[in-house]
Design an enzyme around this catalytic site. Structure first.
Site, short mmCIF file in Angstrom:
data_model
loop_
_atom_site.label_atom_id
_atom_site.label_comp_id
_atom_site.label_asym_id
_atom_site.label_seq_id
_atom_site.Cartn_x
_atom_site.Cartn_y
_atom_site.Cartn_z
N THR A 133 2.54 61.92 -29.24
CA THR A 133 1.51 60.96 -29.65
C THR A 133 1.18 61.13 -31.13
O THR A 133 0.83 60.16 -31.80
CB THR A 133 0.26 61.16 -28.77
OG1 THR A 133 0.58 60.76 -27.45
CG2 THR A 133 -0.93 60.37 -29.27
N SER A 183 7.02 63.54 -25.07
CA SER A 183 7.35 64.88 -24.54
C SER A 183 7.42 64.93 -23.02
O SER A 183 7.91 65.91 -22.47
CB SER A 183 6.38 65.95 -25.07
OG SER A 183 5.19 65.99 -24.33
N THR A 216 1.59 66.29 -26.41
CA THR A 216 0.71 67.23 -25.70
C THR A 216 1.15 67.46 -24.25
O THR A 216 0.83 68.49 -23.66
CB THR A 216 -0.75 66.70 -25.65
OG1 THR A 216 -0.76 65.42 -25.00
CG2 THR A 216 -1.35 66.59 -27.04
N ASP A 217 1.91 66.49 -23.68
CA ASP A 217 2.13 66.54 -22.23
C ASP A 217 2.94 67.74 -21.76
O ASP A 217 2.68 68.28 -20.69
CB ASP A 217 2.79 65.24 -21.75
CG ASP A 217 1.79 64.09 -21.72
OD1 ASP A 217 0.57 64.37 -21.74
OD2 ASP A 217 2.20 62.92 -21.68
C1 SIN Z 1 3.68 63.13 -25.34
O1 SIN Z 1 3.43 64.18 -24.75
O2 SIN Z 1 4.69 62.98 -26.03
C2 SIN Z 1 2.77 61.96 -25.20
C3 SIN Z 1 1.35 62.33 -25.01
C4 SIN Z 1 0.73 63.10 -26.11
O3 SIN Z 1 1.34 63.58 -27.06
O4 SIN Z 1 -0.53 63.25 -26.05
#
Ligand code: SIN
Length: 327
Positions: A23, A68, A100-101
């Protein structure tokens, strides 16, 4: 792989920023849309535009640009090798921009494989780069500040001004900017206006394992480890289906099983029986708890091996790496 060097005065500490997407690199069609965006769209050099940290020279490289949730062995392999390359150079630290995922999984993977004595810091964001108030630029600046901090060490994650270690960090919220927790022991520290304040020491890295890095580079596919959750009404059918598939085609069959148990890593009796069948068939089985906090306390009365003190997604990585080392 794109490589960009951002000029800075001689004598600066060098920090290498490796982009993998997320993100933090997300772009929405409508500016300010914090939900309907695509992760992994903006290049790492663009993310760094306008970010300056006094005394730090930045070098950027794009390793991948993905959401991710789609993280896989190929990107992990490429990332581990680029990190290993840079850790062998004269750099103060490395920053990896990441979604973050699955950030906690990549952090734990890099911690286990690279055991860095210098800081390797994962940076992320909960809002896309096109947000009206993106959190990525500050998080990235903070991560660079931590990576350039003398004495900092180990695989770390920085989000919302909080510094976490790879072993403890977990994403615990799907929306809030401060989306991560380090569980009962709390975060390692904070970074505020570039100043790091530690609540605990920098994390100890495991012993370096160069042979493991070699395997990461050369082995394909990596051992297959699946996670099965115990819950009310759980049974053994998922495990039995995995065993049938393994019997039909051992090359792609499951080699390890992580059982995410209830409470103190307990299992529904039907799932436990199936797990024993899996063990008898040669699958390595480990138990852990599905509880987000606390640790499993051994009772000594279990039919299956001792539970590991890791959440299921990290237990999966630990088992995969130990199968790789054993194989
Ligand atoms: C991801 O994990 O690539 C999408 C969600 C995020 O980064 O918060």
């Amino acid at each position: 792989m794109i490589d960009k060097c951002i000029a800075s005065p001689p004598g600066s500490a060098k920090v290498v920023v490796l982009g993998t997407g997320g993100t933090i690199a997300g772009r929405a069609a409508v500016q300010g849309d914090n939900l309907g965006y695509r992760a992994g769209e903006v290049g790492v050099d663009e993310l760094l535009a306008g970010i300056e940290v006094p005394g730090v020279a930045l070098q950027a490289e794009q390793v991948a640009n993905i959401d991710s949730k789609d993280m896989d062995a190929g990107v992990w392999r490429a990332l581990a090798l680029r990190c290993a390359h840079w850790l062998a150079q004269d750099v103060a630290g490395i920053v990896v921009t990441h979604g973050t995922d699955t950030l906690e999984e990549t952090a734990f993977f890099l911690h286990s494989v690279l055991a860095p004595r210098r800081p390797l810091v994962l940076a992320c964001a909960m809002r896309p780069a096109t947000s009206l108030a993106p959190d990525g630029p500050q998080n990235l600046r903070d991560a660079i500040g931590v990576a350039a901090t003398p004495g900092a060490a180990g695989v770390l994650a920085v989000c919302a001004g909080t510094i976490h270690g790879a072993q403890a960090v977990q994403k615990v919220h799907p929306y809030r900017l401060d989306a991560f927790s380090s569980g009962d022991l709390g975060p390692l520290g904070v970074i505020e206006e570039g100043r790091v304040t530690l609540a605990q020491g920098w994390p100890a890295s495991p012993p370096a394992a160069p042979a493991l890095l070699q395997r990461i580079a050369e082995q394909a596919p990596w051992p297959r480890v699946e996670i099965v959750l115990s819950h009310a009404g759980a049974g053994g059918r998922l495990v039995d289906a995995l065993l049938r598939e393994r019997a039909q085609d051992p090359a792609v069959g499951v080699q390890g099983l992580v059982l995410a148990g209830t409470g103190n890593a307990t299992l529904h009796r039907d799932l436990e029986s199936a797990a024993q069948r899996a063990q008898a068939a040669g699958v390595t089985v480990v138990r852990t708890t599905r509880c987000p906090f606390g640790r499993v306390l051994a009772s000594g009365a279990e039919a299956l091996p001792e539970a590991v003190d890791l959440p299921p997604v990290k237990a999966r990585i630990a088992l995969m790496l130990s199968l790789m080392q054993a194989g």
